[in-house]
Write a protein that holds these residues in place. Structure first.
Motif, PDB file in Angstrom:
ATOM      1  N   PRO A  85      16.131 102.054 -35.364  1.00  0.00           N
ATOM      2  CA  PRO A  85      15.196 102.439 -34.531  1.00  0.00           C
ATOM      3  C   PRO A  85      15.089 103.426 -35.649  1.00  0.00           C
ATOM      4  O   PRO A  85      13.174 103.244 -36.126  1.00  0.00           O
ATOM      5  CB  PRO A  85      15.555 103.069 -33.234  1.00  0.00           C
ATOM      6  N   ARG A  86      15.576 104.129 -36.489  1.00  0.00           N
ATOM      7  CA  ARG A  86      14.488 104.861 -37.333  1.00  0.00           C
ATOM      8  C   ARG A  86      14.887 104.866 -39.024  1.00  0.00           C
ATOM      9  O   ARG A  86      13.991 105.473 -39.626  1.00  0.00           O
ATOM     10  CB  ARG A  86      15.854 106.189 -37.657  1.00  0.00           C
ATOM     11  N   LEU A  87      15.235 103.308 -39.073  1.00  0.00           N
ATOM     12  CA  LEU A  87      15.521 103.112 -40.773  1.00  0.00           C
ATOM     13  C   LEU A  87      14.195 101.855 -40.590  1.00  0.00           C
ATOM     14  O   LEU A  87      13.657 100.957 -39.301  1.00  0.00           O
ATOM     15  CB  LEU A  87      17.023 102.342 -40.490  1.00  0.00           C
ATOM     16  N   ARG A  88      13.643 101.601 -42.376  1.00  0.00           N
ATOM     17  CA  ARG A  88      12.622 100.886 -42.149  1.00  0.00           C
ATOM     18  C   ARG A  88      13.234  99.549 -42.429  1.00  0.00           C
ATOM     19  O   ARG A  88      14.588  99.440 -42.500  1.00  0.00           O
ATOM     20  CB  ARG A  88      11.991 101.601 -43.791  1.00  0.00           C
ATOM     21  N   PRO A  89      11.845  98.414 -42.750  1.00  0.00           N
ATOM     22  CA  PRO A  89      12.452  97.479 -42.421  1.00  0.00           C
ATOM     23  C   PRO A  89      12.972  96.946 -43.432  1.00  0.00           C
ATOM     24  O   PRO A  89      12.952  97.604 -44.744  1.00  0.00           O
ATOM     25  CB  PRO A  89      11.037  96.498 -41.651  1.00  0.00           C
ATOM     26  N   GLY A  90      13.651  95.900 -43.743  1.00  0.00           N
ATOM     27  CA  GLY A  90      14.450  95.131 -44.922  1.00  0.00           C
ATOM     28  C   GLY A  90      15.659  94.971 -45.007  1.00  0.00           C
ATOM     29  O   GLY A  90      16.147  94.951 -43.779  1.00  0.00           O
ATOM     30  N   GLY A 124      16.149 108.287 -27.474  1.00  0.00           N
ATOM     31  CA  GLY A 124      14.854 107.498 -26.772  1.00  0.00           C
ATOM     32  C   GLY A 124      15.780 106.548 -25.476  1.00  0.00           C
ATOM     33  O   GLY A 124      17.320 106.733 -25.290  1.00  0.00           O
ATOM     34  N   THR A 125      14.574 105.114 -25.840  1.00  0.00           N
ATOM     35  CA  THR A 125      14.648 104.074 -25.019  1.00  0.00           C
ATOM     36  C   THR A 125      16.607 103.768 -25.381  1.00  0.00           C
ATOM     37  O   THR A 125      16.397 103.057 -26.814  1.00  0.00           O
ATOM     38  CB  THR A 125      14.587 102.699 -24.898  1.00  0.00           C
ATOM     39  N   PRO A 126      17.253 103.623 -24.288  1.00  0.00           N
ATOM     40  CA  PRO A 126      19.268 102.214 -25.036  1.00  0.00           C
ATOM     41  C   PRO A 126      18.276 101.163 -25.841  1.00  0.00           C
ATOM     42  O   PRO A 126      17.674 100.957 -25.600  1.00  0.00           O
ATOM     43  CB  PRO A 126      19.874 102.686 -24.162  1.00  0.00           C
ATOM     44  N   VAL A 127      19.204 101.462 -27.453  1.00  0.00           N
ATOM     45  CA  VAL A 127      19.397  99.760 -27.979  1.00  0.00           C
ATOM     46  C   VAL A 127      19.583  98.702 -27.604  1.00  0.00           C
ATOM     47  O   VAL A 127      21.190  98.802 -27.263  1.00  0.00           O
ATOM     48  CB  VAL A 127      19.259  99.984 -29.054  1.00  0.00           C
ATOM     49  N   ARG A 128      19.126  98.055 -27.123  1.00  0.00           N
ATOM     50  CA  ARG A 128      19.140  96.619 -26.338  1.00  0.00           C
ATOM     51  C   ARG A 128      20.151  95.586 -27.586  1.00  0.00           C
ATOM     52  O   ARG A 128      19.823  95.185 -28.824  1.00  0.00           O
ATOM     53  CB  ARG A 128      19.182  95.986 -25.479  1.00  0.00           C
ATOM     54  N   THR A 129      21.352  95.658 -27.169  1.00  0.00           N
ATOM     55  CA  THR A 129      22.417  94.839 -28.582  1.00  0.00           C
ATOM     56  C   THR A 129      22.956  93.352 -27.680  1.00  0.00           C
ATOM     57  O   THR A 129      23.477  93.148 -26.634  1.00  0.00           O
ATOM     58  CB  THR A 129      23.458  95.530 -29.032  1.00  0.00           C
ATOM     59  N   VAL A 130      23.405  92.391 -28.710  1.00  0.00           N
ATOM     60  CA  VAL A 130      23.272  91.092 -28.536  1.00  0.00           C
ATOM     61  C   VAL A 130      24.322  90.800 -29.759  1.00  0.00           C
ATOM     62  O   VAL A 130      24.448  91.063 -30.754  1.00  0.00           O
ATOM     63  CB  VAL A 130      22.645  89.862 -29.455  1.00  0.00           C
ATOM     64  N   HIS A 131      25.826  90.721 -28.899  1.00  0.00           N
ATOM     65  CA  HIS A 131      27.211  90.172 -30.446  1.00  0.00           C
ATOM     66  C   HIS A 131      27.931  89.561 -30.428  1.00  0.00           C
ATOM     67  O   HIS A 131      27.448  88.254 -29.707  1.00  0.00           O
ATOM     68  CB  HIS A 131      28.303  90.843 -29.578  1.00  0.00           C
ATOM     69  N   TYR A 132      27.846  89.227 -31.998  1.00  0.00           N
ATOM     70  CA  TYR A 132      27.274  87.878 -32.171  1.00  0.00           C
ATOM     71  C   TYR A 132      28.761  87.922 -33.297  1.00  0.00           C
ATOM     72  O   TYR A 132      28.321  87.385 -34.559  1.00  0.00           O
ATOM     73  CB  TYR A 132      26.141  87.311 -33.685  1.00  0.00           C
ATOM     74  N   GLY A 133      29.302  86.809 -32.932  1.00  0.00           N
ATOM     75  CA  GLY A 133      31.038  86.548 -33.069  1.00  0.00           C
ATOM     76  C   GLY A 133      31.961  87.931 -32.443  1.00  0.00           C
ATOM     77  O   GLY A 133      31.817  88.442 -32.057  1.00  0.00           O
ATOM     78  N   LEU A 134      32.503  86.957 -31.347  1.00  0.00           N
ATOM     79  CA  LEU A 134      32.874  87.818 -30.248  1.00  0.00           C
ATOM     80  C   LEU A 134      35.302  87.449 -31.116  1.00  0.00           C
ATOM     81  O   LEU A 134      35.994  87.431 -30.164  1.00  0.00           O
ATOM     82  CB  LEU A 134      33.049  86.837 -28.814  1.00  0.00           C
ATOM     83  N   GLY A 135      35.854  87.891 -32.245  1.00  0.00           N
ATOM     84  CA  GLY A 135      36.414  87.641 -32.877  1.00  0.00           C
ATOM     85  C   GLY A 135      36.792  89.390 -32.471  1.00  0.00           C
ATOM     86  O   GLY A 135      36.411  90.530 -31.614  1.00  0.00           O
ATOM     87  N   PRO A 136      37.984  89.697 -33.409  1.00  0.00           N
ATOM     88  CA  PRO A 136      38.598  90.771 -33.092  1.00  0.00           C
ATOM     89  C   PRO A 136      37.788  92.164 -33.491  1.00  0.00           C
ATOM     90  O   PRO A 136      37.806  92.638 -32.670  1.00  0.00           O
ATOM     91  CB  PRO A 136      39.963  91.062 -33.466  1.00  0.00           C
TER      92      PRO A 136
END
Lengths: 335, 335
Positions: free
Chosen positions: A316-321, A6-18
């Motif tokens: 996108p295929r997983l349930r909430p929670g 589908g449409t690419p998932v947009r990510t934000v990366h929180y924590g930029l260590g190794p």
């Protein structure tokens, strides 16, 4: 068939260590995801291009101090969170990401299976995820796969499992410098003991793996125990970052066990030290049939970044929670 | 947490051959499921107690010829279907079970991944399952786990997979008589060739495994190929059911491959013969990292019955539709 992209998932990366940067590289390499932001509190990173930081060339996305500076709520689908091993320190960050409207894939070790040792925090995150209709997934190679989920996957073909024994040996010299330091390579046995008592040495997540296996197999444990001792060098070992003299600490030997009705039914044996002779993973399910699986290649950094990126594509295929590897393995040995 | 046990799942066992009875024993051994019926067309089984047939003592449930004789629609939750390897022969039975109001767990080999080789039948079953809000799951040890799903599970920690190579060697002497006969143990090479041309010898499901792996990794294959040849005995072999002279057939060597863009990217190598020296399963994912996993214990009959019974317990947690092992592994190596 779940193979349609589908449409690419947009990510934000929180924590930029190794690990955070490795996960960013891994996400950026996939057509199913696209990097939309990078968040870190360190002053020296502010405004820098996240792609350049990750060593993959500029990608037109700058580091910000907070999620709200990274974009408006809804501007990303998944926060890839690689910012700490302990739930006490990261629960607020995960709740913040949910409030910001994103799902979360986190490599926080205690989040790999928080329901046993941190049920209150697990419940808070689960409720917030349900309230926002988003998914939070704790993942990683260990905990999250090598010493828990793989055994549960193998158990799907078990008529009966009586006992689970997993042995993982990691040559710390093949890993990044911070990991070599984390396992105490080069320090004295006395210093190891000081750090052990202070809780500043050792692998986080082994008792979470015990709890996940037990929950996955429907076992009620009476107790979960853990021991930690140094592996001492018998000969000089030199890596790119440390020199270990004979008699000094080469790394850790950490064992977690789970007992039910007075019998040890789970034993997780982890050794991480520089110069390990025979690195690899052996998973044994005693039962009917007895299944023994011996694996090589589960590299800690590469595989943690990879499973986080692969999980992003699955969100996108997983349930909430609040989900763990357990929820992704519906067929397991049953009682 | 999915560990809470609910009401036991009620099963009707459709097909009471060796695998069907093994699955029945496996279900009967689990507190999460309860046997509610047994269906077989054979005259000599009618009215007999299914527990007695399975060798576990009477369980108060008699064999009937049809599902409707086994109970009213809604009187069971899952039909455990072990009545054939080919979709052509079992599609109507699966549709009948859905119409009767039950979900289906089937060991039909071609149902393990029918979307590539039998898309029309797969679609019919999928639509019927959605229409009734029930789940149909194709499962088994092979196809269904040892030569497909396990590789996909391992790929969840892969940064990149370039090629999948799986080698499974089964000592047919450790298996039931019909399996030894199925692989041609004791026949001449000429007779093997006659049966090979007639399509009455060999393992069903290997090309389905190739298709499942490709779909799971998002690979578009140009072609799937398969070869079948005899393994000849080099010394006399005697099992409980056959005697194999030197030069006669001990079993099969079957190889299925998948190619993309002119390169072989999947190779499944299966040997099943009496007297096999080193039985076991080796799964290799060439890539980053290269992962190699070597397993013992995946016994064909025991594990197929076990995974069917374990799947029965999972059915209440699965979505409606036609599912395969692929759908139960949402996190896989992604492109």
């Amino acid at each position: 068939m779940n193979t349609t992209l589908g449409t690419p998932v947009r990510t934000v990366h929180y924590g930029l260590g190794p690990i955070g940067l490795a996960a960013l590289r891994s996400v950026a390499a996939r057509s199913q995801a696209t990097v939309a932001g990078g968040v870190d509190i360190r002053d020296d990173l502010q405004g820098r291009d996240v792609g350049e930081l990750a060593g993959i060339g500029p990608c037109g996305v700058s580091v910000t101090r907070t999620l709200s500076e990274a974009g408006t709520p809804g501007s990303a689908d998944v926060v890839v969170h690689c910012a700490g091993s302990h739930l006490d320190r990261v629960t607020d960050e995960i709740l913040e990401a949910l409030a910001w409207g994103a799902s979360v894939v986190s490599t926080c070790e205690e989040l790999a299976y928080p329901w046993y040792h941190h049920p209150d925090q697990a419940r808070r995150i689960d409720e917030a995820a349900h309230a926002t209709g988003r998914t939070v997934l704790g993942t990683g190679i260990n905990p999250g796969f090598a010493m828990d989920a793989l055994a549960l996957c193998l158990s799907s073909v078990s008529e009966r499992v009586d006992r689970v024994h997993i042995r993982r040996v990691v040559d710390a010299a093949s890993r990044r410098g911070p990991l070599q330091v984390k396992v105490g390579a080069g320090i004295s046995p006395d210093e190891f003991e000081v750090r052990r008592r202070a809780g500043t040495i050792g692998h986080v997540g082994l008792v979470e793996s015990v709890a996940m296996i037990a929950a996955g197999l429907g076992w009620q444990l009476n107790s979960i125990g853990e021991t930690l001792e140094p592996v001492l060098a018998s000969k000089p070992i030199r890596t790119d970052v440390v020199t270990v003299d004979p008699g000094s600490v080469a790394g850790i030997r950490q064992i977690a066990t789970g007992s039910a009705r007075g019998h040890e039914v789970i034993r997780l044996h982890l050794e991480m030290y520089v110069g390990a002779d025979d690195p690899g993973d052996v998973t044994t399910l005693d039962g009917v049939p007895t299944i023994r699986s011996s694996s090589t290649g589960f590299h800690g950094d590469i595989c943690t970044a990879a499973i986080a990126a692969n999980a992003v594509a699955a969100i996108p295929r997983l349930r909430p929670g609040l989900l763990t590897a357990l929820d992704l393995l519906p067929v397991r040995a049953t009682l």
